[in-house]
Scaffold this active site. Structure first.
Site, PDB file in Angstrom:
ATOM      1  N   SER A 133      39.675-103.617  -3.556  1.00 51.74           N
ATOM      2  CA  SER A 133      39.919-102.770  -2.609  1.00 51.74           C
ATOM      3  C   SER A 133      39.291-102.713  -1.319  1.00 51.74           C
ATOM      4  CB  SER A 133      39.685-101.395  -3.216  1.00 51.74           C
ATOM      5  OG  SER A 133      39.701-100.033  -2.394  1.00 51.74           O
ATOM      6  N   TYR A 145      34.431 -95.033  -7.657  1.00 53.96           N
ATOM      7  CA  TYR A 145      35.500 -95.973  -7.452  1.00 53.96           C
ATOM      8  C   TYR A 145      34.881 -97.218  -6.371  1.00 53.96           C
ATOM      9  CZ  TYR A 145      39.826 -98.012  -5.495  1.00 53.96           C
ATOM     10  OH  TYR A 145      40.983 -98.581  -5.389  1.00 53.96           O
TER      11      TYR A 145
HETATM   12  N1  LIG Z   1      47.016 -97.772  -3.248  1.00 52.38           N
HETATM   13  C1  LIG Z   1      45.923 -98.121  -2.469  1.00 52.38           C
HETATM   14  O1  LIG Z   1      45.933 -97.517  -1.371  1.00 52.38           O
HETATM   15  C2  LIG Z   1      44.987 -99.014  -3.077  1.00 52.38           C
HETATM   16  C3  LIG Z   1      43.965 -99.316  -2.001  1.00 52.38           C
HETATM   17  C4  LIG Z   1      43.072-100.508  -2.471  1.00 52.38           C
HETATM   18  C5  LIG Z   1      43.155-100.829  -3.833  1.00 52.38           C
HETATM   19  N2  LIG Z   1      44.211-100.471  -4.720  1.00 52.38           N
HETATM   20  C6  LIG Z   1      44.046-101.140  -6.103  1.00 52.38           C
HETATM   21  O2  LIG Z   1      45.229-101.378  -6.206  1.00 52.38           O
HETATM   22  C7  LIG Z   1      45.534-101.447  -7.702  1.00 52.38           C
HETATM   23  C8  LIG Z   1      46.966-100.765  -8.047  1.00 52.38           C
HETATM   24  O3  LIG Z   1      46.944 -99.499  -7.434  1.00 52.38           O
HETATM   25  P1  LIG Z   1      48.392 -98.484  -7.012  1.00 52.38           P
HETATM   26  O4  LIG Z   1      48.175 -98.214  -5.611  1.00 52.38           O
HETATM   27  O5  LIG Z   1      49.653 -99.569  -7.522  1.00 52.38           O
HETATM   28  O6  LIG Z   1      48.031 -97.395  -8.162  1.00 52.38           O
HETATM   29  P2  LIG Z   1      49.061 -96.623  -9.242  1.00 52.38           P
HETATM   30  O7  LIG Z   1      48.016 -95.542  -9.522  1.00 52.38           O
HETATM   31  O8  LIG Z   1      50.299 -96.301  -8.582  1.00 52.38           O
HETATM   32  O9  LIG Z   1      49.023 -97.567 -10.287  1.00 52.38           O
HETATM   33  C9  LIG Z   1      48.167 -97.918 -11.129  1.00 52.38           C
HETATM   34  C10 LIG Z   1      48.338 -98.412 -12.503  1.00 52.38           C
HETATM   35  O10 LIG Z   1      47.435 -98.757 -13.025  1.00 52.38           O
HETATM   36  C11 LIG Z   1      47.715 -98.075 -14.540  1.00 52.38           C
HETATM   37  N3  LIG Z   1      46.438 -98.004 -15.446  1.00 52.38           N
HETATM   38  C12 LIG Z   1      45.503 -97.002 -15.267  1.00 52.38           C
HETATM   39  N4  LIG Z   1      44.429 -96.953 -16.063  1.00 52.38           N
HETATM   40  C13 LIG Z   1      44.778 -97.993 -17.071  1.00 52.38           C
HETATM   41  C14 LIG Z   1      44.212 -98.723 -18.051  1.00 52.38           C
HETATM   42  N5  LIG Z   1      43.258 -97.951 -18.756  1.00 52.38           N
HETATM   43  N6  LIG Z   1      44.830 -99.778 -18.541  1.00 52.38           N
HETATM   44  C15 LIG Z   1      46.181-100.264 -18.292  1.00 52.38           C
HETATM   45  N7  LIG Z   1      46.660 -99.810 -17.126  1.00 52.38           N
HETATM   46  C16 LIG Z   1      45.928 -98.805 -16.547  1.00 52.38           C
HETATM   47  C17 LIG Z   1      48.271 -96.885 -14.425  1.00 52.38           C
HETATM   48  O11 LIG Z   1      49.088 -96.370 -15.443  1.00 52.38           O
HETATM   49  C18 LIG Z   1      49.263 -97.155 -13.218  1.00 52.38           C
HETATM   50  O12 LIG Z   1      50.460 -97.756 -13.684  1.00 52.38           O
HETATM   51  C19 LIG Z   1      44.380-100.746  -8.377  1.00 52.38           C
HETATM   52  O13 LIG Z   1      43.485-101.592  -9.049  1.00 52.38           O
HETATM   53  C20 LIG Z   1      43.954 -99.800  -7.152  1.00 52.38           C
HETATM   54  O14 LIG Z   1      42.586 -99.294  -7.360  1.00 52.38           O
HETATM   55  C21 LIG Z   1      44.765 -99.507  -4.363  1.00 52.38           C
END
Ligand SMILES: NC(=O)c1ccc[n+]([C@@H]2O[C@H](COP(=O)([O-])OP(=O)(O)OC[C@H]3O[C@@H](n4cnc5c(N)ncnc54)[C@H](O)[C@@H]3O)[C@@H](O)[C@H]2O)c1
Length: 258
Positions: A133, A145
Site C-alpha cells: 500500500s 494498517y
Molecule cells: N483500495 C485501496 O485504495 C487500497 C490501497 C492500498 C492497498 N490496498 C490493498 O489492496 C488489497 C486489496 O484490497 P481491495 O481494495 O480490493 O479491498 P476489498 O476490501 O475490496 O477486498 C479485500 C478482500 O480480502 C478478503 N479478505 C479479508 N480478510 C481475509 C482473510 N483473513 N483471508 C482471506 N481473504 C480475506 C475480503 O473478503 C475481500 O474480498 C489489500 O491488501 C489492501 O490492503 C488497497
C-alpha cells in the site's frame, strides 16, 4: 526468457490469489485467467455463486489444506498473489492492541503463511506478488494498517533474498487510492484530500493494478525481484511536497504549467 505465448504470457501456470472475491483480487483473478493462467481464486468470504475457494489467510490449517490439494491436483504452483487485506482506521492514541494484532494477522502474517506453504511447491521460474500500500511508503495515520503493511515490506524483502537462489521472484505492488469496497466508505473529505495529493489527479481502478500483477508473474519480468512498485498516480513520489507546492504557486494548480 520470452514466453511462447505473447498474448497469453501465463499459459500453463497455476497461480493462487488471496482475497479474490471482490475488488482488486477479483480483477487480478480475471486478468490472470485471461493471460492463460489456471487462476485459483480464494477468499475468506467467497461469494455463494462465485468460483472462489474458501481460504482464510490467517489460518495455517487452511494453507496446509490448500497446499495438499494443489500438490495432488497439479503437482506444483507457479505463482501466488498475496492480495487479501483489511483496513482498520484507528489512530495512534486509540487503537487497541487486539485490533493492531488482528490487522497484522491478515496483512502481514497471512502473506508469510502463504509463502511458507506454497513456496515448497514452486519450481524455478515461479513468482510471488505481495500487495502492499502507499501506506507502507509513508506515515499514513491509521496505525495498525500502516504498521502491518510496513511489516509486509520486510517479509517481501527477506523472501526475495531467501527464495532468489531457488529461482523464485518476490515483488511488491503498492496501490494508492483505488476505488473498491475498501475505500467506498471513505469520507468525501478523505477522497478529495487524497486526490489533491495525487499528481495524476484521479483515483485508481482495479484495472490499474491487475496488468502489473500479470507482468510480475510472467517470464517477461524474469530479472525483477525484490522490487517495490507504487501504482498510485504519483501520490508517494513527491513525499508530501505537492500540497506545499500547490499552496505557494500563484493561480490554481490546474491552469499552471511547470
Ligand atoms: N483500495 C485501496 O485504495 C487500497 C490501497 C492500498 C492497498 N490496498 C490493498 O489492496 C488489497 C486489496 O484490497 P481491495 O481494495 O480490493 O479491498 P476489498 O476490501 O475490496 O477486498 C479485500 C478482500 O480480502 C478478503 N479478505 C479479508 N480478510 C481475509 C482473510 N483473513 N483471508 C482471506 N481473504 C480475506 C475480503 O473478503 C475481500 O474480498 C489489500 O491488501 C489492501 O490492503 C488497497
Amino acid at each position: 526468457m520470452e514466453s511462447d505465448h505473447p498474448t497469453h504470457p501465463l499459459t500453463g501456470k497455476v497461480i493462487v490469489i488471496t482475497g479474490a472475491a471482490r475488488g482488486q483480487g477479483a480483477a487480478e483473478a480475471r486478468a490472470l485467467a485471461q493471460a492463460g493462467a489456471k487462476a485459483i481464486a480464494t477468499d475468506v468470504r467467497p461469494e455463494p455463486d462465485g468460483d472462489c475457494r474458501r481460504l482464510d489467510v490467517t489460518s495455517e490449517s487452511d494453507w496446509t489444506a490448500l497446499a495438499a490439494e494443489l500438490r495432488e491436483t497439479y503437482g506444483h504452483v507457479h505463482g501466488l498473489v498475496n492480495n487479501a487485506g483489511v483496513i482498520q482506521r484507528d489512530r495512534l492514541g486509540e487503537v487497541r492492541p487486539e485490533d493492531f494484532a488482528d490487522v497484522h494477522a491478515v496483512n502481514a502474517t497471512g502473506p508469510l503463511l502463504g509463502i511458507q506453504h506454497l513456496a515448497p511447491l514452486m519450481p524455478p521460474g515461479s513468482a510471488i506478488v505481495n500487495v502492499g500500500s502507499s501506506a507502507a511508503l509513508t506515515g499514513y495515520y491509521p496505525v495498525a494498517y500502516t504498521a502491518s503493511k510496513w511489516a509486509l515490506r520486510g517479509v517481501s524483502k527477506i523472501a526475495a533474498m531467501e527464495l532468489g537462489p531457488r529461482g523464485i521472484r518476490v515483488n511488491t505492488v503498492h496501490p494508492g487510492y483505488i476505488e473498491t469496497e475498501m475505500t467506498a466508505a471513505a469520507t468525501p473529505a478523505f477522497r478529495e484530500a487524497t486526490i489533491g495529493e495525487t499528481p495524476l489527479g484521479r483515483s485508481g481502478t482495479v484495472d490499474d493494478i491487475a496488468p502489473l500483477v500479470v507482468f510480475l508473474l510472467s517470464d517477461a519480468s524474469s530479472f525483477i525481484t525484490g522490487a517495490e512498485i507504487p501504482v498510485d498516480g504519483g501520490l508517494t513520489a513527491h513525499g508530501g511536497v505537492k500540497s506545499i507546492s500547490d499552496a505557494v504557486r500563484p493561480g490554481t494548480p490546474d491552469t499552471q504549467t511547470p
